[in-house]
Scaffold this motif. Structure first.
Motif, PDB file in Angstrom:
ATOM      1  N   THR A  29       0.636  -1.186  -0.114  1.00  0.00           N
ATOM      2  CA  THR A  29       0.066  -0.134  -0.044  1.00  0.00           C
ATOM      3  C   THR A  29       0.917   1.203   0.073  1.00  0.00           C
ATOM      4  N   LEU A  30       2.096   1.122   0.527  1.00  0.00           N
ATOM      5  CA  LEU A  30       2.929   2.238   0.379  1.00  0.00           C
ATOM      6  C   LEU A  30       3.798   2.353  -0.782  1.00  0.00           C
TER       7      LEU A  30
ATOM      8  N   PRO B  19      -4.195   7.658  -4.606  1.00  0.00           N
ATOM      9  CA  PRO B  19      -4.306   8.373  -3.563  1.00  0.00           C
ATOM     10  C   PRO B  19      -3.427   7.930  -2.721  1.00  0.00           C
ATOM     11  N   CYS B  20      -2.908   8.679  -1.558  1.00  0.00           N
ATOM     12  CA  CYS B  20      -1.991   8.547  -0.418  1.00  0.00           C
ATOM     13  C   CYS B  20      -2.207   7.072   0.093  1.00  0.00           C
ATOM     14  N   GLY B  21      -0.899   6.587  -0.136  1.00  0.00           N
ATOM     15  CA  GLY B  21      -0.973   5.068   0.590  1.00  0.00           C
ATOM     16  C   GLY B  21      -1.253   4.962   1.961  1.00  0.00           C
ATOM     17  N   PHE B  22      -0.849   6.070   2.947  1.00  0.00           N
ATOM     18  CA  PHE B  22      -1.289   5.979   4.328  1.00  0.00           C
ATOM     19  C   PHE B  22      -2.835   6.211   4.475  1.00  0.00           C
ATOM     20  N   GLY B  23      -3.503   7.146   3.667  1.00  0.00           N
ATOM     21  CA  GLY B  23      -4.726   7.340   3.884  1.00  0.00           C
ATOM     22  C   GLY B  23      -5.514   6.063   3.535  1.00  0.00           C
TER      23      GLY B  23
END
Lengths: 542, 542
Positions: free
Chosen positions: B113-114, B349-353
């Motif tokens: 995901t990151l 979209p942002c991986g953290f989010g």
């Protein structure tokens, strides 16, 4: 010493595109003073109440900034799991914890970082970006703006829309990051390729292109924007150092060009490659941060006394691509327009990402982040060395100094094998000596930064060279290799101007990334590559 | 029953803009089969090794999906801290933990995901979005695409560039979200305002505008795109229900219009406002999810048998704005172009989010998320009721049914005070009876969704009405209120066509958000508002 501020005499606003000029400043612009007023009750914004954010806290376990060593390690190079153990033993992870509410205004808290917030980024990150830029890049003027963005690809897209009108051209390296070109084309903006040599974009060619620009022959006005990846260039791996940068900057002053410096690989600068035999003692990176920084190729910002550089920094290669987080550094006039653009598109970068990256950076502090970067550079150098060592093991490599072409001025390895030599399946061994039956199959120069090795194939030595064009041969080899289980980046996709790809002597490349695969897979991949390559060059059926 | 798939006879590709059509499909498109092949070794992409992501894990403490009650609570309404205690006592937070590595392919892990990932979002979120869309919005055809984006503002921007060429117009409500208009203007695309009534965009006016479109008089071709916020409309708070939506959809079929449904407030649909005296027993939301869903105004997707709806969903109002995460639902042809656009701009979209929101949703499951949404709706209803109750306490409010204008068909409150009545500083009390000296100062209809109350000011009753235009009076009042410590949203900034703002009877509004302020601050704000308003209407010096 940097200039106190940009001279008012330098007005770069004529570079702003029509689209950018037409972007609206908030109608509340003149009323901003009320918005920050202490004690004021705002019923103006459509903000949810933070009680309704379903996270009481977020956090994570961060590696220590010194989790990776500063020394190359031979033992570990083939064992990827070694690092996990090693990093585990190096020190405990640091727990990060960001609560929803914090009493101090400066503290990270989700009530603020997960709320609607400024397109330019949360204050903590803006401060980090500014300090880091100051310390590492040392811009030539003091009143530059740093402003967060959602990654360099988006940053470049916003720069294009800020600076370019349809029908214009943008100067790029002849081989370049494909998405940078793909972003422009729909808006009717074309890449204008400039030849590369071993030091990057050629300043002599740049001057010729600009000074001899013929608008009617070219079908577009002389470009006023340059796109460049100056360190560990994508795809060629070339790095542009201070002298060349200064030459290019001066030409850009002369011809009024804005330089967009997309620099994701800046901290992956490596020592020159030495063959295993020559790799005896290693000089560890300087423990003095200032000295270490001074050994890196300087950013274009260092020369930018006129504010004509838009630098794009990203956390993609130094923290993780999924951060989708980085920052612009540029003059305040461009920054204001870029911020307006963000407000009506991506808005602020993701709050989760901003929070966690800011928390990591606040935990590590600037010194810690630099320590991390020093080790990261070593990691990628080790991967590069490992990969090239495997090429050494599989091919006969001859080193020479290139005097023309993309690698002019650089040491270049030429890989060859002997036709009909089958001692070991598809592999050239020491026993297979080089003579007239030897075929040079590819050349490359070991990169000194980044993630890529750029192979130039010698399709002129392929039996079907007179029948098939190099681009077809490139694709045929790509498919043969893929069928055997290995993927390279096909060179033609990196051509700045794909319509010019018919020139025979310019085509036939592969970009190999040594950044991601496990060491054992890299070893296996080179072995497969050697085998497929030998079959390919001996097979007249293509 | 939805159609199995969109009829091939319906071709909407003529709606694609030139920019969108010119976007490049990846040159590797035909070679995708190799990229997912099990066991293949990829040296193609510039991916960092996940060992170098400096997070061993991320996580957080998530509220339970039933942390908030389903009943309105009178006691708590003025005590914002009550909820924290209450939610604390309701149940323990659930710890979320996402490791860097996971053994199962379906599990969330930072290594994936990151990493660089698909612009359309991580598979777990795509699946959640698809299932949720299916369950809640029930699109009229089965082969629609859901695809993550980085928030509705960016989603709308991408829709504009996908659908519109410079010189075109986009149908919008006469009062609308300013950023939606600000995004278009730089590209030479203008809002074409359509009048509103109490049910949203007027279908009769829409038909007149389209059927009588005069290209040369208007200076642009007949619009082929409509932008609408159909639930809790920004800024008016109006909600468009099934019957009106069906009428509008049919007109859009007739005139070949694409509907972009920007629906951030969908889950903030509320029961009708009742004055405190009438608010006796509350009917709790249905415990049956299907029944609860069926009571919500349907999405335009429900009527979309031709694939001409692009729906924008967001987590901004239901999780947190900082998510910068939402999704498109639309036909596959538009989706493919939107994905290409994301690839060269925001990318994934942002991986953290994505990781944390996906983790929350996987923990809550669909039922839990719906439970959360049910309670959220109650929270906002409670805030709305509280705010309007305070208006009741501070003004004389008279209820009537509007027969013309923006609120046609809705109950409208008219607020008045008696000139020269000073029993309580600036405040109208019971003792201050309504008679000929009574001044009607503003009107509003209680919203049944969203975050906003839209006040129409009666500047015709202001002593300076003949001297100053309403827009100046609006700004003067805004500043007077800001000086006293309260910020409203000035109405004129929501005008779709700001150049038409000179029409006197159309101007003089404020948007009040009841979503964010503490209850005690809302109470204080209404008191200040009443005081400033009274001075304002009695002060001839303006």
């Amino acid at each position: 010493m940097p200039q106190e501020k940009l001279s008012d005499a330098i007005d770069l606003s004529h570079h702003l595109s029509h689209v950018s000029q037409a972007r609206i400043t908030s109608p509340l612009k003149g009323l901003q003073k009320y918005f920050g007023k202490p004690g004021i009750i705002s019923l103006a914004g459509g903000l949810p109440h933070p009680d309704y954010f379903p996270f009481s806290s977020i956090g994570g376990d961060a590696l220590a900034s010194d989790a990776f060593p500063l020394e190359l390690s031979k033992e570990s190079s083939t064992l990827s799991w070694f690092w996990s153990i090693f990093s585990g033993s190096k020190g405990k992870d640091t727990p990060l914890h960001i609560p929803k509410y914090a009493s101090r205004n400066d503290d990270l808290c989700l009530a603020r970082t997960l709320q609607y917030s400024m397109a330019s980024g949360i204050p903590q990150l803006q401060k980090i970006a500014k300090e880091f830029t100051d310390k590492v890049y040392k811009p030539a003027y003091a009143n530059y703006t740093t402003m967060m963005h959602v990654g360099n690809t988006d940053g470049w897209g916003k720069a294009v829309l800020t600076l370019c009108n349809p029908g214009e051209g943008v100067l790029t390296a002849e081989w370049t990051y494909p998405s940078a070109v793909s972003m422009m084309l729909p808006y009717g903006i074309k890449a204008v390729p400039v030849p590369l040599d071993g030091h990057g974009i050629r300043s002599d060619d740049l001057r010729v292109i600009l000074s001899q620009w013929n608008e009617s022959a070219r079908g577009m006005p002389r470009p006023h924007v340059m796109y460049t990846v100056p360190v560990g260039q994508n795809p060629t791996g070339i790095t542009t150092h201070a002298a060349r940068k200064k030459e290019i900057y001066d030409i850009c002053v002369e011809f009024d060009i804005i330089i967009v410096e997309d620099d994701p690989y800046y901290f992956l600068q490596q020592d020159p490659y030495l063959s295993p035999a020559d790799r005896t003692t290693q000089v560890p990176p300087s423990s003095d941060d200032e000295e270490w920084i001074s050994q890196l190729a300087p950013s274009y910002l260092r020369f930018d006394y006129q504010g004509r550089v838009v630098r794009l920094d990203t956390f993609s290669k130094t923290v993780a691509p999924g951060c989708r987080l980085g920052w612009f550094t540029c003059n305040p006039v461009f920054a204001e327009r870029l911020e307006r653009q963000s407000e009506t598109t991506s808005q602020a970068p993701c709050g989760f990402g901003q929070t966690l990256v800011a928390s990591l950076m606040l935990n590590w502090r600037c010194e810690g982040y630099i320590r991390w970067l020093k080790a990261l550079r070593v990691q990628y150098q080790q991967r590069r060395d490992f990969f090239i060592d495997r090429l050494h093991a599989q091919f006969h490599l001859e080193l020479s100094q290139a005097t023309v072409g993309v690698w002019e001025g650089c040491p270049v390895y030429h890989a060859s094998f002997r036709r009909g030599c089958h001692e070991q399946a598809g592999v050239v061994t020491e026993k297979c000596s080089v003579d007239n039956n030897t075929v040079t199959v590819f050349s490359f120069t070991p990169p000194t930064a980044g993630m890529y090795i750029w192979l130039k194939f010698h399709f002129e030595n392929h039996p079907s060279y007179n029948v098939l064009d190099p681009q077809s041969l490139e694709m045929k080899f790509w498919i043969a290799l893929a069928e055997a289980g290995v993927l390279f980046g096909p060179g033609s996709m990196f051509a700045a101007d794909k319509t010019a790809n018919e020139r025979r002597d310019d085509v036939g490349h592969f970009r190999i990334s040594f950044s991601n695969a496990e060491y054992s897979d890299m070893k296996k991949a080179v072995s497969i590559f050697a085998s497929v390559l030998k079959s390919f060059y001996e097979d007249v059926s293509y």
